[in-house]
Structures are given as C-alpha cells and as structure tokens.
Design a protein around this motif. Structure first.
Motif, PDB file in Angstrom:
ATOM      1  N   ILE A 116       0.815  -1.220   0.000  1.00 35.10           N
ATOM      2  CA  ILE A 116       0.000   0.000   0.000  1.00 35.10           C
ATOM      3  C   ILE A 116       0.848   1.271   0.000  1.00 35.10           C
ATOM      4  CG2 ILE A 116      -2.078  -1.055   1.004  1.00 35.10           C
ATOM      5  CD1 ILE A 116      -1.073   0.239   3.722  1.00 35.10           C
ATOM      6  N   SER A 117       2.071   1.145  -0.452  1.00 34.27           N
ATOM      7  CA  SER A 117       2.934   2.318  -0.541  1.00 34.27           C
ATOM      8  C   SER A 117       3.509   2.383  -1.955  1.00 34.27           C
ATOM      9  CB  SER A 117       4.039   2.179   0.509  1.00 34.27           C
ATOM     10  OG  SER A 117       5.016   3.152   0.329  1.00 34.27           O
ATOM     11  N   ARG A 118       3.485   3.591  -2.538  1.00 34.46           N
ATOM     12  CA  ARG A 118       3.994   3.723  -3.904  1.00 34.46           C
ATOM     13  C   ARG A 118       5.478   3.374  -3.964  1.00 34.46           C
ATOM     14  NH1 ARG A 118       0.025   6.734  -6.873  1.00 34.46           N
ATOM     15  NH2 ARG A 118      -1.187   7.989  -5.431  1.00 34.46           N
ATOM     16  N   ILE A 119       5.900   2.872  -5.145  1.00 38.31           N
ATOM     17  CA  ILE A 119       7.294   2.448  -5.349  1.00 38.31           C
ATOM     18  C   ILE A 119       8.263   3.593  -5.000  1.00 38.31           C
ATOM     19  CG2 ILE A 119       8.987   1.756  -7.107  1.00 38.31           C
ATOM     20  CD1 ILE A 119       7.033  -0.490  -6.535  1.00 38.31           C
ATOM     21  N   GLY A 120       7.952   4.802  -5.473  1.00 36.14           N
ATOM     22  CA  GLY A 120       8.851   5.935  -5.251  1.00 36.14           C
ATOM     23  C   GLY A 120       9.082   6.180  -3.768  1.00 36.14           C
ATOM     24  N   ARG A 121       8.014   6.076  -2.995  1.00 34.47           N
ATOM     25  CA  ARG A 121       8.107   6.302  -1.554  1.00 34.47           C
ATOM     26  C   ARG A 121       8.990   5.227  -0.898  1.00 34.47           C
ATOM     27  NH1 ARG A 121       5.151   8.822   2.619  1.00 34.47           N
ATOM     28  NH2 ARG A 121       5.005   7.442   4.413  1.00 34.47           N
ATOM     29  N   GLN A 122       8.770   3.994  -1.329  1.00 33.08           N
ATOM     30  CA  GLN A 122       9.552   2.889  -0.755  1.00 33.08           C
ATOM     31  C   GLN A 122      11.025   3.012  -1.119  1.00 33.08           C
ATOM     32  OE1 GLN A 122       7.780  -1.064  -0.666  1.00 33.08           O
ATOM     33  NE2 GLN A 122       5.967  -0.276  -1.684  1.00 33.08           N
ATOM     34  N   PHE A 123      11.251   3.380  -2.380  1.00 33.01           N
ATOM     35  CA  PHE A 123      12.625   3.534  -2.862  1.00 33.01           C
ATOM     36  C   PHE A 123      13.330   4.632  -2.055  1.00 33.01           C
ATOM     37  CE2 PHE A 123      14.743   2.582  -7.197  1.00 33.01           C
ATOM     38  CZ  PHE A 123      15.973   2.476  -6.592  1.00 33.01           C
ATOM     39  N   SER A 124      12.635   5.767  -1.849  1.00 32.85           N
ATOM     40  CA  SER A 124      13.243   6.889  -1.122  1.00 32.85           C
ATOM     41  C   SER A 124      13.544   6.526   0.329  1.00 32.85           C
ATOM     42  CB  SER A 124      12.328   8.113  -1.167  1.00 32.85           C
ATOM     43  OG  SER A 124      12.141   8.492  -2.510  1.00 32.85           O
ATOM     44  N   GLN A 125      12.609   5.782   0.935  1.00 33.75           N
ATOM     45  CA  GLN A 125      12.844   5.374   2.329  1.00 33.75           C
ATOM     46  C   GLN A 125      14.095   4.507   2.406  1.00 33.75           C
ATOM     47  OE1 GLN A 125       9.104   3.607   3.303  1.00 33.75           O
ATOM     48  NE2 GLN A 125       8.338   5.471   4.287  1.00 33.75           N
ATOM     49  N   TYR A 126      14.236   3.671   1.414  1.00 33.45           N
ATOM     50  CA  TYR A 126      15.368   2.764   1.325  1.00 33.45           C
ATOM     51  C   TYR A 126      16.675   3.554   1.205  1.00 33.45           C
ATOM     52  CZ  TYR A 126      17.242  -1.780  -0.096  1.00 33.45           C
ATOM     53  OH  TYR A 126      17.914  -2.960  -0.172  1.00 33.45           O
ATOM     54  N   LEU A 127      16.652   4.558   0.323  1.00 37.42           N
ATOM     55  CA  LEU A 127      17.869   5.357   0.101  1.00 37.42           C
ATOM     56  C   LEU A 127      18.201   6.216   1.325  1.00 37.42           C
ATOM     57  CD1 LEU A 127      17.467   6.582  -3.597  1.00 37.42           C
ATOM     58  CD2 LEU A 127      18.964   4.802  -2.723  1.00 37.42           C
ATOM     59  N   LYS A 128      17.158   6.656   2.011  1.00 37.97           N
ATOM     60  CA  LYS A 128      17.343   7.529   3.172  1.00 37.97           C
ATOM     61  C   LYS A 128      18.166   6.852   4.257  1.00 37.97           C
ATOM     62  CE  LYS A 128      13.445  10.047   3.508  1.00 37.97           C
ATOM     63  NZ  LYS A 128      12.056  10.149   3.994  1.00 37.97           N
ATOM     64  N   VAL A 129      17.910   5.575   4.434  1.00 39.67           N
ATOM     65  CA  VAL A 129      18.614   4.829   5.483  1.00 39.67           C
ATOM     66  C   VAL A 129      20.110   4.789   5.197  1.00 39.67           C
ATOM     67  CG1 VAL A 129      18.768   2.568   6.626  1.00 39.67           C
ATOM     68  CG2 VAL A 129      16.562   3.407   5.801  1.00 39.67           C
ATOM     69  N   HIS A 130      20.439   4.722   3.928  1.00 38.91           N
ATOM     70  CA  HIS A 130      21.823   4.451   3.591  1.00 38.91           C
ATOM     71  C   HIS A 130      22.614   5.656   3.064  1.00 38.91           C
ATOM     72  CE1 HIS A 130      21.414   0.178   4.242  1.00 38.91           C
ATOM     73  NE2 HIS A 130      20.206   0.297   3.731  1.00 38.91           N
ATOM     74  N   ARG A 131      21.921   6.684   2.661  1.00 36.57           N
ATOM     75  CA  ARG A 131      22.639   7.788   2.041  1.00 36.57           C
ATOM     76  C   ARG A 131      22.093   9.122   2.486  1.00 36.57           C
ATOM     77  NH1 ARG A 131      25.008   6.495  -2.913  1.00 36.57           N
ATOM     78  NH2 ARG A 131      25.253   4.280  -2.961  1.00 36.57           N
TER      79      ARG A 131
END
Ligand code: ATP
Ligand code: MG
Length: 277
Positions: A116-131
C-alpha cells in the motif's frame, strides 16, 4: 549442533577473502543436513554462481551466509564473512554488517514490498537509510537506476503501487534498489528466473557492471547454467547439500569432472548466446 565461535579476525587484513566457508553444515531439524560439509571461499570482486537441482541446499547456504536461518536450525564448521566468524558476532553486529555491506535479491523481491505504498516512496525510504541525499538527488538516482534495469518509464513506475506493475517489473525495481546500495557483497537467489530471456540478459549485464564499476563481490544462485557460465568467474555445483565440484566457469563448462555436473550441462536448454553477448 554447536556453533563454532572463533574469535574475529585481526583488523586490517587487506587480502582477506570476502567469504570463507570450511566444513560448513546446516541442519533444520538436527538430523539431516541441508548443507553438508561445504568448503569454498570467495575473493573480493569475484562473481560466483551456485548451481544444482531443486532441494540441493543452495538457498539454505545463502541464508546461512546472511545469518538469516530459522532459530531452530543449527550450523557447524567455519563461515567467515568479511574475515569475521559469523556465529561469533552478536545479532546486532550481524544486522549492521548486513545493512552496511550486503544486499540480497530474492527470486520474488516484490513479495517483500509494502503493497500500500507507492514504489517511489519505498525507494526513497530505502535510500534515506543508507545515504545522505536531498529529495531531488534521490529522485534523480531512482530514475537513473530504474532506467539501468530497463524500466524506461521510470516516472510512472515511481508513481505506481506494487500491484500496478508486472512481476518482472517489480523484480527489476528490487534489483535497482539492491544496486542503489552499492553493496560490497551482493547475494542473489534466482534473481532473473522470473524474467524473460531478453530482460534476463540485460539484468545479468547490469549485475556484472556492479562488479566492474564498484568491485562488488557477487554470489548468485541460479538454475540456469547459461547465466552461470556467462556471468561468473567460478561455479560451485551442489547436490544433496554437498559441493560436488568447484571450478573456473570456462573449465567447468568445457571439462566437467563430476558425473552430476555433466548431467546438469547436458540438461540445459541451449541459451541463445547472441542474446547474452
Ligand atoms: N525453512 C525450512 N525448514 C525446514 N527445511 C527446509 C527449510 N528450507 C529448506 N528446507 C529443506 O532443506 C533442503 C534444501 O532446500 P533449499 O531451499 O536450500 O534448496 P534449493 O537448492 O534452494 O532448491 P530450489 O532450487 O528449489 O530453490 C530441502 O530438503 C528443503 O526441504
Ligand atoms: Mg532455492
């Protein structure tokens, strides 16, 4: 089964193997070994394929390397990742190592996405953790990575929910996310088997580019001997939990020593080399 519990390796060992496995076994029930007395090592920047029939222990071995076996499972022998005995590390240390240095691609990466979360949002959350990136830089990086896995309509993909994409598209998003981390060690369990042959070839090339660009070490589990011989430096052949043969890819393909390796090679459906070249 007891855990080995060797002390960590001395720091600053430049030439160490990324992965060292020696007489390593895994059992889910304490009776039968799903991985049985396996030994091999992987140097930095190597691409290794693990091949073998269904149930031969390939995924179990990968989960062992990740430190993600079920609690009830036991292991023995030596398994060193980045020079450190995995079983001697705390769960927290293992988690940190996984987060900072390793990435995993599963056969059905889409299954691990939030529906229930858009791909862009998930991708950004992923990048936020690491970069440490601005929203604009993040977006730019996401578009670039999606295009590299041949999702050309990247904006639409980023605006979609996972269910709005095909299985193959979701898989490519998962591969793009794993690539975004530029991990030192990438583990991939049948990453391309859900993709059609043309896309498969493109993804295989992208994975190989990770190695040439960033020196990423890659361990890929595949049923496909064509993929294994094309992308890897060495191939590890497993059967019933054992390693039956390990050899440089070309040597293994042209002069297989073990009868089982020969049978696997005879069984492959000829892959069109044009498409992989
Ligand atoms: N979570 C689990 N609990 C108990 N047994 C398991 C578990 N996962 C796998 N096994 C067993 O361990 C053995 C090896 O399975 P594994 O999934 O590692 O094989 P594989 O080589 O990855 O096969 P495939 O090519 O079908 O993915 C099999 O006998 C399987 O039934
Ligand atoms: Mg498997």
């Amino acid at each position: 089964m007891k855990k080995a519990g060797l002390p960590p390796a001395a720091p600053g060992e430049e030439t160490m193997a990324i992965l060292e496995i020696e007489n390593y076994s895994i059992s889910y029930d304490g009776l039968k070994s799903a991985v049985d007395n396996v030994s091999f090592s992987v140097e930095k920047g190597e691409i290794i394929s693990i091949v073998g029939e269904s149930g031969s222990g390939k995924s179990t071995l990968l989960h062992g390397i990740l430190g993600l076996l079920p609690r009830a499972a036991g292991s023995r022998g030596t398994l060193k990742v980045f020079g450190r005995e995995l079983s001697a590390m705390s769960e927290k240390e293992q988690r940190t190592m996984r987060g900072e240095k390793m990435a995993i691609i599963f056969q059905d990466t889409g299954r691990y996405m939030n529906p229930i979360s858009r791909i862009g949002r998930q991708f950004s959350q992923y990048l936020k953790v690491h970069r440490n990136l601005s929203p604009e830089q993040m977006h730019e990086m996401e578009v670039d990575l999606l295009q590299r896995v041949h999702l050309t309509d990247a904006e639409r993909v980023l605006n979609s929910y996972p269910f709005e994409l095909s299985g193959g598209m979701r898989q490519r998003v998962g591969i793009a996310m794993a690539m975004a981390l530029q991990p030192e060690l990438l583990l991939a369990d049948e990453p391309t088997s859900a993709l059609d042959v043309t896309i498969q070839a493109q993804i295989v090339r992208q994975l190989m580019e990770l190695r040439s660009k960033y020196g990423t070490t890659i361990i890929v589990v595949t049923h496909n001997m064509g993929v294994a011989s094309y992308m890897s430096d060495r191939i590890v052949v497993m059967k019933d939990g054992h390693v039956v043969e390990t050899a440089p890819a070309e040597e293994l393909i042209s002069h297989p020593k073990d009868a089982y390796t020969k049978a696997l090679l005879e069984a492959i459906i000829e892959l069109d080399d044009e498409r992989l070249a």
